[in-house]
Design a protein around this motif. Structure first.
Motif, mmCIF file in Angstrom:
data_model
loop_
_atom_site.group_PDB
_atom_site.id
_atom_site.type_symbol
_atom_site.label_atom_id
_atom_site.label_comp_id
_atom_site.label_asym_id
_atom_site.label_seq_id
_atom_site.Cartn_x
_atom_site.Cartn_y
_atom_site.Cartn_z
ATOM 1 N N VAL A 73 -0.201 62.932 -18.552
ATOM 2 C CA VAL A 73 -1.181 63.722 -19.352
ATOM 3 C C VAL A 73 -2.603 63.855 -18.774
ATOM 4 C CG1 VAL A 73 -2.199 63.915 -21.758
ATOM 5 C CG2 VAL A 73 0.359 63.435 -21.295
ATOM 6 N N GLN A 74 -3.033 62.327 -18.728
ATOM 7 C CA GLN A 74 -4.490 62.363 -18.264
ATOM 8 C C GLN A 74 -4.701 63.027 -16.769
ATOM 9 O OE1 GLN A 74 -5.719 58.456 -16.581
ATOM 10 N NE2 GLN A 74 -7.584 58.553 -17.874
ATOM 11 N N ASN A 75 -3.909 63.310 -15.924
ATOM 12 C CA ASN A 75 -3.946 63.992 -14.746
ATOM 13 C C ASN A 75 -4.284 65.339 -15.065
ATOM 14 O OD1 ASN A 75 -3.749 61.835 -12.939
ATOM 15 N ND2 ASN A 75 -1.487 62.163 -12.656
ATOM 16 N N ARG A 76 -3.718 65.865 -16.429
ATOM 17 C CA ARG A 76 -4.210 67.267 -16.651
ATOM 18 C C ARG A 76 -5.497 67.538 -17.381
ATOM 19 N NH1 ARG A 76 1.768 69.014 -18.703
ATOM 20 N NH2 ARG A 76 2.964 68.319 -16.961
ATOM 21 N N SER A 77 -6.075 66.258 -17.963
ATOM 22 C CA SER A 77 -7.120 66.160 -19.019
ATOM 23 C C SER A 77 -7.945 64.916 -18.590
ATOM 24 C CB SER A 77 -6.636 66.263 -20.528
ATOM 25 O OG SER A 77 -7.774 66.119 -21.138
ATOM 26 N N GLU A 78 -9.048 65.289 -17.740
ATOM 27 C CA GLU A 78 -9.679 64.107 -17.292
ATOM 28 C C GLU A 78 -10.407 63.275 -18.095
ATOM 29 O OE1 GLU A 78 -13.592 65.158 -15.069
ATOM 30 O OE2 GLU A 78 -12.199 66.780 -14.646
ATOM 31 N N TYR A 79 -10.764 63.834 -19.403
ATOM 32 C CA TYR A 79 -11.337 63.296 -20.379
ATOM 33 C C TYR A 79 -10.505 62.718 -21.576
ATOM 34 C CZ TYR A 79 -15.378 65.066 -17.836
ATOM 35 O OH TYR A 79 -16.121 65.368 -16.959
ATOM 36 N N ALA A 80 -9.540 61.980 -21.372
ATOM 37 C CA ALA A 80 -8.477 61.820 -22.513
ATOM 38 C C ALA A 80 -8.732 60.160 -22.696
ATOM 39 C CB ALA A 80 -7.125 61.951 -21.920
ATOM 40 N N LYS A 81 -8.702 59.891 -24.129
ATOM 41 C CA LYS A 81 -8.787 58.581 -24.477
ATOM 42 C C LYS A 81 -7.166 58.262 -25.082
ATOM 43 C CE LYS A 81 -11.716 55.373 -26.760
ATOM 44 N NZ LYS A 81 -12.216 54.505 -25.570
ATOM 45 N N LEU A 82 -7.108 56.914 -25.042
ATOM 46 C CA LEU A 82 -5.441 56.590 -25.391
ATOM 47 C C LEU A 82 -5.692 55.286 -26.352
ATOM 48 C CD1 LEU A 82 -2.432 56.499 -25.225
ATOM 49 C CD2 LEU A 82 -2.551 55.203 -23.301
ATOM 50 N N HIS A 83 -5.019 55.514 -27.569
ATOM 51 C CA HIS A 83 -5.351 54.498 -28.317
ATOM 52 C C HIS A 83 -3.745 53.990 -28.801
ATOM 53 C CE1 HIS A 83 -9.253 55.719 -29.695
ATOM 54 N NE2 HIS A 83 -8.719 57.076 -29.634
ATOM 55 N N ALA A 113 1.748 46.490 -16.081
ATOM 56 C CA ALA A 113 1.334 47.184 -17.035
ATOM 57 C C ALA A 113 -0.250 47.254 -16.857
ATOM 58 C CB ALA A 113 1.548 46.511 -18.303
ATOM 59 N N LYS A 114 -0.580 46.055 -16.261
ATOM 60 C CA LYS A 114 -2.137 45.813 -16.028
ATOM 61 C C LYS A 114 -2.453 46.800 -15.050
ATOM 62 C CE LYS A 114 -3.296 41.365 -17.992
ATOM 63 N NZ LYS A 114 -3.841 40.274 -17.787
ATOM 64 N N ASP A 115 -1.727 46.806 -13.910
ATOM 65 C CA ASP A 115 -1.908 47.856 -12.870
ATOM 66 C C ASP A 115 -2.269 49.222 -13.527
ATOM 67 O OD1 ASP A 115 -2.056 45.957 -10.867
ATOM 68 O OD2 ASP A 115 -0.258 46.522 -10.266
ATOM 69 N N ILE A 116 -1.095 49.656 -14.319
ATOM 70 C CA ILE A 116 -1.350 51.145 -14.808
ATOM 71 C C ILE A 116 -2.820 51.316 -15.660
ATOM 72 C CG2 ILE A 116 -0.034 52.805 -16.116
ATOM 73 C CD1 ILE A 116 2.388 51.426 -15.250
ATOM 74 N N VAL A 117 -2.724 50.346 -16.390
ATOM 75 C CA VAL A 117 -3.964 50.335 -17.337
ATOM 76 C C VAL A 117 -5.216 50.391 -16.461
ATOM 77 C CG1 VAL A 117 -5.750 48.908 -18.877
ATOM 78 C CG2 VAL A 117 -3.186 48.805 -19.375
ATOM 79 N N HIS A 118 -5.312 49.992 -15.237
ATOM 80 C CA HIS A 118 -6.459 50.089 -14.525
ATOM 81 C C HIS A 118 -6.562 51.343 -13.923
ATOM 82 C CE1 HIS A 118 -9.454 48.780 -11.619
ATOM 83 N NE2 HIS A 118 -8.837 49.120 -10.428
ATOM 84 N N ALA A 119 -5.395 51.792 -13.393
ATOM 85 C CA ALA A 119 -5.584 53.204 -12.823
ATOM 86 C C ALA A 119 -5.747 54.334 -13.813
ATOM 87 C CB ALA A 119 -3.853 53.710 -12.190
ATOM 88 N N ILE A 120 -5.539 54.048 -15.151
ATOM 89 C CA ILE A 120 -5.946 54.919 -16.267
ATOM 90 C C ILE A 120 -7.426 54.857 -16.475
ATOM 91 C CG2 ILE A 120 -5.704 55.291 -18.645
ATOM 92 C CD1 ILE A 120 -2.864 54.686 -18.343
ATOM 93 N N GLY A 121 -7.725 53.533 -16.353
ATOM 94 C CA GLY A 121 -9.211 53.333 -16.781
ATOM 95 C C GLY A 121 -9.327 52.389 -18.063
ATOM 96 N N LYS A 122 -9.617 51.209 -18.108
ATOM 97 C CA LYS A 122 -9.725 50.254 -19.216
ATOM 98 C C LYS A 122 -10.279 50.716 -20.174
ATOM 99 C CE LYS A 122 -8.981 45.567 -20.700
ATOM 100 N NZ LYS A 122 -8.699 44.294 -20.263
ATOM 101 N N ASP A 123 -11.587 51.439 -19.787
ATOM 102 C CA ASP A 123 -12.538 51.996 -20.668
ATOM 103 C C ASP A 123 -11.944 53.281 -21.565
ATOM 104 O OD1 ASP A 123 -14.518 50.240 -19.985
ATOM 105 O OD2 ASP A 123 -15.471 51.602 -18.592
ATOM 106 N N ASN A 124 -11.025 53.764 -21.122
ATOM 107 C CA ASN A 124 -10.121 54.953 -21.658
ATOM 108 C C ASN A 124 -9.045 54.557 -22.765
ATOM 109 O OD1 ASN A 124 -11.827 56.785 -20.258
ATOM 110 N ND2 ASN A 124 -10.310 56.753 -18.531
#
Length: 161
Positions: A73-83, A113-124
């Motif tokens: 999803v994030q690849n389609r919308s660069e300003y996505a935040k996940l809760h 899991a941490k690798d994917i979080v890092h790829a997504i961006g922990k701030d997101n």
């Protein structure tokens, strides 16, 4: 910015040497015009007949798959935040709060899991433990997958966005 909510859960059923783990995820998009309204993006319940496994493995597997789906999803919308919301204090705290991972069989899952979080961006990403009663949909998908046929249930609306 688009906000998404991921709810995840895992379940373990069966005898000690012949266990089935069920996983459930529910990913929604928060409608910015109506903050109380969520639109389904992806939902899945699936099972693995894996022999000797634990509920914590199921919890990790569901979180990892949910993160992978959100990355699409994030690849389609660069300003996505996940809760993220889950009812496993162990997984939430090991992945997002740096609790130590003592079990060798969870260390690989934690690293993934941490690798994917890092790829997504922990701030997101934000992550929070919630009681099982508040994790109803993901819990239902995981429980049903671990207990019944069919082995997989999926609602995928990714192509519609």
């Amino acid at each position: 910015m688009s906000d998404y909510i991921l709810r995840f859960d895992g379940s373990c059923k069966g005898q000690p040497l012949n266990k089935r783990i069920g996983m459930g995820i529910h990913l929604t998009w928060v409608n910015p015009c109506e903050e109380d309204e969520e639109d389904l993006v992806y939902a899945k319940g699936w099972r693995k007949d894996t022999g000797k496994q634990t509920n914590n493995v199921a919890e990790y597997e569901s979180l990892i798959h949910g993160l992978e789906i959100f990355a699409l999803v994030q690849n389609r919308s660069e300003y996505a935040k996940l809760h993220i919301y889950g009812d496993s204090k162990l997984v939430i705290n090991q992945v997002f709060k740096n609790w130590k991972v003592n079990s060798p069989h969870l260390q690989l899952l934690n690293a993934l899991a941490k690798d994917i979080v890092h790829a997504i961006g922990k701030d997101n990403i934000t992550a929070q433990w919630i009681p099982r009663e508040e994790n109803e949909l993901a819990d239902k998908y995981a429980q049903n997958a671990a207990s019944y046929y069919p082995e997989t249930f999926e609602k995928n609306k990714l192509g519609e966005q």
